[in-house]
Every structure is written in C-alpha cells, then in structure tokens.
Design a protein around this motif. Structure first.
Motif, mmCIF file in Angstrom:
data_model
loop_
_atom_site.group_PDB
_atom_site.id
_atom_site.type_symbol
_atom_site.label_atom_id
_atom_site.label_comp_id
_atom_site.label_asym_id
_atom_site.label_seq_id
_atom_site.Cartn_x
_atom_site.Cartn_y
_atom_site.Cartn_z
ATOM 1 N N THR A 160 32.489 50.627 42.034
ATOM 2 C CA THR A 160 33.749 51.370 42.452
ATOM 3 C C THR A 160 34.910 50.671 41.970
ATOM 4 O O THR A 160 35.692 51.063 41.119
ATOM 5 C CB THR A 160 34.153 51.440 43.834
ATOM 6 N N VAL A 161 34.694 49.386 41.707
ATOM 7 C CA VAL A 161 35.929 48.583 41.225
ATOM 8 C C VAL A 161 35.395 47.541 40.198
ATOM 9 O O VAL A 161 34.494 46.794 40.169
ATOM 10 C CB VAL A 161 36.271 47.406 42.532
ATOM 11 N N SER A 162 36.183 47.438 38.850
ATOM 12 C CA SER A 162 35.932 46.511 37.797
ATOM 13 C C SER A 162 37.130 45.757 37.421
ATOM 14 O O SER A 162 38.332 46.031 38.185
ATOM 15 C CB SER A 162 35.814 47.426 36.609
ATOM 16 N N TYR A 163 36.898 44.552 37.212
ATOM 17 C CA TYR A 163 37.862 43.449 37.274
ATOM 18 C C TYR A 163 37.823 42.670 35.802
ATOM 19 O O TYR A 163 37.034 42.403 35.297
ATOM 20 C CB TYR A 163 37.436 42.429 38.213
ATOM 21 N N VAL A 164 39.152 42.516 35.356
ATOM 22 C CA VAL A 164 39.495 42.055 33.951
ATOM 23 C C VAL A 164 40.036 40.885 34.251
ATOM 24 O O VAL A 164 41.355 40.748 34.608
ATOM 25 C CB VAL A 164 39.998 42.811 33.185
ATOM 26 N N PRO A 165 39.449 39.511 34.040
ATOM 27 C CA PRO A 165 40.091 38.205 34.444
ATOM 28 C C PRO A 165 40.918 37.707 33.145
ATOM 29 O O PRO A 165 40.838 38.703 31.977
ATOM 30 C CB PRO A 165 38.827 37.245 34.391
ATOM 31 N N GLN A 166 41.737 36.766 33.317
ATOM 32 C CA GLN A 166 42.551 36.427 32.290
ATOM 33 C C GLN A 166 41.647 35.664 31.221
ATOM 34 O O GLN A 166 42.316 35.678 30.004
ATOM 35 C CB GLN A 166 43.461 35.325 32.984
ATOM 36 N N SER A 167 40.490 35.123 31.206
ATOM 37 C CA SER A 167 39.727 34.693 30.118
ATOM 38 C C SER A 167 38.508 34.904 30.566
ATOM 39 O O SER A 167 37.802 35.210 31.683
ATOM 40 C CB SER A 167 40.137 33.042 30.229
ATOM 41 N N SER A 168 37.479 34.681 29.326
ATOM 42 C CA SER A 168 35.947 35.105 29.508
ATOM 43 C C SER A 168 35.432 33.985 29.498
ATOM 44 O O SER A 168 35.625 32.835 29.224
ATOM 45 C CB SER A 168 35.554 35.668 27.828
ATOM 46 N N GLU A 169 34.257 34.190 30.544
ATOM 47 C CA GLU A 169 33.165 33.051 30.814
ATOM 48 C C GLU A 169 31.741 33.589 30.659
ATOM 49 O O GLU A 169 30.795 33.013 30.860
ATOM 50 C CB GLU A 169 33.425 32.704 32.274
ATOM 51 N N ALA A 170 31.673 34.600 29.735
ATOM 52 C CA ALA A 170 30.529 35.167 29.178
ATOM 53 C C ALA A 170 30.010 34.034 28.212
ATOM 54 O O ALA A 170 30.465 33.597 27.607
ATOM 55 C CB ALA A 170 30.880 36.401 28.479
ATOM 56 N N PRO A 171 28.551 34.069 28.169
ATOM 57 C CA PRO A 171 27.692 33.041 27.412
ATOM 58 C C PRO A 171 28.090 33.476 26.014
ATOM 59 O O PRO A 171 28.181 34.769 25.667
ATOM 60 C CB PRO A 171 26.273 33.475 27.899
ATOM 61 N N PHE A 172 28.231 32.410 25.074
ATOM 62 C CA PHE A 172 28.725 32.690 23.854
ATOM 63 C C PHE A 172 27.653 33.267 22.812
ATOM 64 O O PHE A 172 27.945 33.920 21.798
ATOM 65 C CB PHE A 172 29.133 31.247 23.084
ATOM 66 N N GLU A 173 26.401 33.201 23.278
ATOM 67 C CA GLU A 173 25.295 33.792 22.400
ATOM 68 C C GLU A 173 25.175 35.115 22.484
ATOM 69 O O GLU A 173 24.490 35.814 21.674
ATOM 70 C CB GLU A 173 23.954 33.092 22.556
ATOM 71 N N LEU A 174 25.944 35.823 23.528
ATOM 72 C CA LEU A 174 26.025 37.411 23.594
ATOM 73 C C LEU A 174 26.800 37.918 22.440
ATOM 74 O O LEU A 174 27.842 37.420 22.135
ATOM 75 C CB LEU A 174 26.584 37.818 24.882
ATOM 76 N N THR A 175 26.151 39.182 21.706
ATOM 77 C CA THR A 175 27.224 39.837 21.008
ATOM 78 C C THR A 175 28.268 40.806 21.623
ATOM 79 O O THR A 175 28.182 40.657 22.894
ATOM 80 C CB THR A 175 26.347 40.732 20.132
ATOM 81 N N VAL A 176 29.160 41.322 21.157
ATOM 82 C CA VAL A 176 29.912 42.140 21.731
ATOM 83 C C VAL A 176 29.481 43.284 22.207
ATOM 84 O O VAL A 176 29.675 43.677 23.393
ATOM 85 C CB VAL A 176 31.080 42.719 20.543
ATOM 86 N N ARG A 177 28.306 44.042 21.668
ATOM 87 C CA ARG A 177 27.808 45.016 22.179
ATOM 88 C C ARG A 177 26.982 44.569 23.459
ATOM 89 O O ARG A 177 27.010 45.321 24.609
ATOM 90 C CB ARG A 177 26.596 45.392 21.377
ATOM 91 N N GLU A 178 26.400 43.439 23.492
ATOM 92 C CA GLU A 178 25.714 42.874 24.660
ATOM 93 C C GLU A 178 26.502 42.736 25.853
ATOM 94 O O GLU A 178 26.296 42.962 26.917
ATOM 95 C CB GLU A 178 24.773 41.795 24.215
ATOM 96 N N ALA A 179 27.741 42.021 25.318
ATOM 97 C CA ALA A 179 28.784 41.826 26.446
ATOM 98 C C ALA A 179 29.152 42.874 27.218
ATOM 99 O O ALA A 179 29.578 42.769 28.541
ATOM 100 C CB ALA A 179 29.840 41.067 25.938
ATOM 101 N N VAL A 180 29.382 43.936 26.536
ATOM 102 C CA VAL A 180 29.958 45.195 26.994
ATOM 103 C C VAL A 180 29.090 45.898 27.759
ATOM 104 O O VAL A 180 29.286 46.433 28.842
ATOM 105 C CB VAL A 180 30.482 46.072 25.805
ATOM 106 N N LEU A 181 27.732 45.899 27.454
ATOM 107 C CA LEU A 181 26.597 46.206 28.119
ATOM 108 C C LEU A 181 26.322 45.790 29.650
ATOM 109 O O LEU A 181 26.034 46.524 30.663
ATOM 110 C CB LEU A 181 25.188 45.900 27.645
ATOM 111 N N LEU A 182 26.920 44.400 29.853
ATOM 112 C CA LEU A 182 26.987 43.792 31.190
ATOM 113 C C LEU A 182 27.814 44.754 32.238
ATOM 114 O O LEU A 182 27.573 44.587 33.473
ATOM 115 C CB LEU A 182 27.716 42.396 31.246
ATOM 116 N N GLY A 183 28.804 45.702 31.690
ATOM 117 C CA GLY A 183 29.485 46.315 32.479
ATOM 118 C C GLY A 183 28.749 47.532 33.184
ATOM 119 O O GLY A 183 29.203 48.195 34.237
ATOM 120 N N ARG A 184 27.618 47.591 32.769
ATOM 121 C CA ARG A 184 26.522 48.662 33.092
ATOM 122 C C ARG A 184 25.821 48.228 34.165
ATOM 123 O O ARG A 184 24.858 48.889 34.989
ATOM 124 C CB ARG A 184 25.926 49.473 31.745
#
Length: 269
Positions: free
Chosen positions: A77-101
């Motif tokens: 229901t709810v998604s959140y965009v923080p002020q900065s990223s804490e995603a692992p650096f080894e992820l590609t953009v495509r892989e990072a966006v997939l985390l939203g799924r």
C-alpha cells in the motif's frame, strides 16, 4: 479513500517532536509537508512509513489502520523514498528498482514485474543508466533510482522525504511533475516533505505547514500561505503574492535600492 491521520504524537524520552497531528489527504492528492528544520515533517513521513512508531494515534487508509496491518500488506500500500540510498553498491540500477517489486514477487520475478521496473526506469530518465552500478552514480542519479524503486512498488500512498534535495533544478522540476502526474492519473495519494515553498505551491494540491511539532496551516497553497504565519514560522519577513490560484513567496525586500535584483523565492536552495 482518504489518508486520515488522527492524534499522532511522537517524541524521544521527554523531548516531544510531534503533538496532536490530525491530517486528512484526499485520494489522488499531492500534499506538501513544509516547515523549518526540526519542525517534524520528516518524522511524520517516517511514521507513515512505519520506520518510527508513534506514542499515540492512528493512520487509516481504505478502512485499515496502516500502523497495525501486516508489514507485507503495508508495503503493498505504501512506498517510501528516503533522503539517501542505503542499497548495496554492487546492485545495478535495474536490480535496485526491482527491489520495489519485493512485496508482489513470489519465488521469481515475472515478466510483468520486469515490465513495471522498465517503465519506472524510463519515467525517471534512467534508461541509459539501467546497467550501471549504484556506486558509479552521482547523488542525484541515485536519488532518482530510489524514486523509480518506489514507483515500481505500485503504491496507493507514496511518501517522499525531501527527494529533490540532491537534484539539480531540472530534475527537481521533472521529479515533481512525475509525482503530480502519478497522483492525477493513477489516483495515488502522495505526501512530500519539502523545503521549497514555491515548488510546493506550483505542484501540490495541499500544503501542510508544521512548526514546533504542530500543524499551523493546512489547505490549498493559495490559502495556507499567509505572510504573517510564514514569517512567524521561518523567522523571516516575507511577501506573499497571489494571482488567481497561484501564489509566490519571497523574502520581503528590506532597504533594497531601486532596480536591485529581486531576491530568490523563500525555501529554494
């Protein structure tokens, strides 16, 4: 299906951060949370995102208390965009966006999951970066990845905590346009903690001004932005100019010589 916040209070030990927050945001509305540093706007977004737990209060959407439903249901229901990223650096953009799924995926992502990911990447202007690693991106690019990830989640409520602070002016405007389009076309309810009063006035349907942990103004920007109230909240004499439904906020010109450069709008970095 409005988002209804009732009686929310939050604090650390004896220090109160939010007091008696009552707020209603209509379905499909774009709401700006405004106020100086320490006013409580980021804290409120984190409560709605269930990062922080309030002392008291409820947050209801579609007949359910979002603070008490199962975490997976909340994430749908709810998604959140923080002020900065804490995603692992080894992820590609495509892989990072997939985390939203993640709330929607079973064992493996489906073709539809990847379609949603690609659409979010294209919408945020990240197509040429889709195979780059996050460690290779600028701060502004990484922030757009976070927003794309949130959109890929397909939320009913979108929370953004100062998402434009790392973006240059072009991408600030484009990001706000994208969010406004999503609210109007998909009926998503969006709340954004933001400093720029004029960006809020131009793109948002509702402006909520916080000061000292309380709401001191709430309504359409043209109504909520009052020179006396803004001056008291920000500790700065301001001028509010209205033209129809539009409003422009600027610091009052104090002793300026004729022909002097016009001051920048209040709240803009």
């Amino acid at each position: 299906m409005s988002l209804e916040v009732a009686g929310v209070e939050f604090g650390y030990r004896r220090h109160s951060v939010l007091e008696g927050i009552d707020l209603t945001v209509a379905e499909g509305a774009f709401c700006a949370l405004l106020g100086p540093n320490g006013s409580g706007k980021s804290t409120l977004t984190k409560i709605l995102a269930r990062i922080l737990t309030p002392r008291t209060g409820t947050v209801r959407f579609a007949g359910r208390d979002l603070l008490r439903i199962p975490r997976r249901e909340h994430a749908k229901t709810v998604s959140y965009v923080p002020q900065s990223s804490e995603a692992p650096f080894e992820l590609t953009v495509r892989e990072a966006v997939l985390l939203g799924r993640t709330p929607h995926i079973g064992l493996l992502p489906t073709a539809r999951d990847w379609d949603v990911v690609e659409a979010a990447i294209d919408q945020l202007g990240l197509a040429e970066l889709r195979h780059r690693h996050l460690s290779e991106l600028s701060g502004g690019q990484a922030q757009r990845v976070l927003i794309a990830r949130a959109l890929a989640q397909e939320p009913r409520v979108l929370l953004l905590d100062e998402p434009t602070s790392a973006l240059d002016l072009r991408y600030q405007i484009e990001t706000l346009r994208i969010v406004r389009t999503i609210t109007r076309e998909r009926g998503v309810t969006a709340l954004i903690a933001i400093h720029d009063l004029n960006h809020a006035a131009h793109f948002c349907d509702q402006a909520v001004l916080l000061h000292g942990g309380r709401i001191v103004a709430d309504g359409p920007p043209a109504e909520a932005f009052d020179a006396e109230t803004l001056g008291r909240v920000y500790g700065l004499e301001v001028r509010v100019e209205r033209s129809g439904d539009t409003v422009d906020v600027r610091p009052a010109e104090l002793g300026g010589a004729p022909g002097a450069d016009r001051p920048e709008p209040l709240g803009r970095p």
